[in-house]
Design a protein around this motif. Structure first.
Motif, PDB file in Angstrom:
ATOM      1  N   ASP A  37     -60.483  21.612 -46.912  1.00 25.19           N
ATOM      2  CA  ASP A  37     -61.261  21.536 -45.679  1.00 25.19           C
ATOM      3  C   ASP A  37     -60.985  22.734 -44.769  1.00 25.19           C
ATOM      4  O   ASP A  37     -61.820  23.085 -43.941  1.00 25.19           O
ATOM      5  N   LEU A  38     -59.826  23.359 -44.943  1.00 22.31           N
ATOM      6  CA  LEU A  38     -59.459  24.544 -44.153  1.00 22.31           C
ATOM      7  C   LEU A  38     -59.772  25.840 -44.909  1.00 22.31           C
ATOM      8  O   LEU A  38     -59.280  26.904 -44.558  1.00 22.31           O
ATOM      9  N   ASN A  39     -60.573  25.719 -45.954  1.00 21.79           N
ATOM     10  CA  ASN A  39     -61.033  26.867 -46.757  1.00 21.79           C
ATOM     11  C   ASN A  39     -59.953  27.532 -47.604  1.00 21.79           C
ATOM     12  O   ASN A  39     -60.048  28.717 -47.917  1.00 21.79           O
ATOM     13  N   TYR A 131     -52.948  20.052 -38.662  1.00 14.60           N
ATOM     14  CA  TYR A 131     -54.377  20.074 -38.985  1.00 14.60           C
ATOM     15  C   TYR A 131     -55.204  19.704 -37.753  1.00 14.60           C
ATOM     16  O   TYR A 131     -56.176  20.391 -37.415  1.00 14.60           O
ATOM     17  N   LEU A 134     -55.157  22.363 -35.084  1.00 17.07           N
ATOM     18  CA  LEU A 134     -56.018  23.467 -35.494  1.00 17.07           C
ATOM     19  C   LEU A 134     -57.486  23.108 -35.259  1.00 17.07           C
ATOM     20  O   LEU A 134     -58.235  23.889 -34.662  1.00 17.07           O
ATOM     21  N   LYS A 135     -57.909  21.939 -35.703  1.00 18.97           N
ATOM     22  CA  LYS A 135     -59.303  21.518 -35.563  1.00 18.97           C
ATOM     23  C   LYS A 135     -59.714  21.355 -34.098  1.00 18.97           C
ATOM     24  O   LYS A 135     -60.878  21.516 -33.763  1.00 18.97           O
ATOM     25  N   PHE A 141     -55.584  29.575 -36.434  1.00 15.34           N
ATOM     26  CA  PHE A 141     -55.401  29.482 -37.879  1.00 15.34           C
ATOM     27  C   PHE A 141     -54.160  30.264 -38.298  1.00 15.34           C
ATOM     28  O   PHE A 141     -53.402  29.818 -39.154  1.00 15.34           O
TER      29      PHE A 141
END
Length: 168
Positions: A37-39, A131, A134-135, A141
């Motif tokens: 989800d965080l690439n 997480y 960050l979101k 990041f």
């Protein structure tokens, strides 16, 4: 929407006495899906003789061992490091432990082992905290990535993030 983020609930769900290897594998996939989800580019190795999940972001490469349930023994805590050596791999070892069953945190012997062997220790509750910060744009990041590269105990508390920022 809720199903998309199932991994947030799953990584901190306490292990039940009736849980099986399949439930532990589900936890490994939940951790992997959080990183996806965080690439991060993620891979689930097929062999039991390897780490549970490999994740990459640009030049960063982590080999993750996921533990669930009872407190991680000293020998078990060395597993990601052992897999790195035995598989002649170049990843940064990372041990992620779902401590929801016992609420235990990392003790000094495990922290010393991780620091000496140069790998990270991360509770799933801390991973979830990082997480979400960050979101919610509470951290960048790069701050998230920097915490993941710490050898020893990894935390996403404001004080831990402040210490990491000062050492830059």
């Amino acid at each position: 929407m809720k199903k998309k983020y199932y991994f947030l609930e799953r990584i901190t769900r306490p292990r039940k006495p009736t849980d099986t290897k399949r439930d532990d594998t589900e936890l490994e996939y939940a951790v992997m899906h959080l990183f996806e989800d965080l690439n991060f580019k993620c891979e689930k190795p097929k062999s039991d003789a390897h780490v549970d999940v490999k994740v990459r972001f640009k030049e960063l490469y982590f080999g993750i061992e996921v533990k669930n349930g009872n407190y991680v023994g000293e020998n078990e805590s060395l597993q990601p490091y052992k897999h790195k050596l035995l598989n002649n791999d170049s990843f940064q070892p990372l041990l992620i432990y779902n401590n929801s069953l016992t609420n235990q945190t990392w003790d000094e012997p495990r922290k010393l082992i991780a620091e000496g062997a140069r790998f990270g220790l991360l509770l799933t509750s801390e991973l979830k905290k990082g997480y979400l910060k960050l979101k919610r744009n509470k951290i960048t990041f790069n701050q998230f990535l920097n915490q993941l590269t710490i050898c020893g105990e990894i935390k996403f508390s404001n004080s831990a993030l402040g210490k990491a920022h000062k050492s830059d």
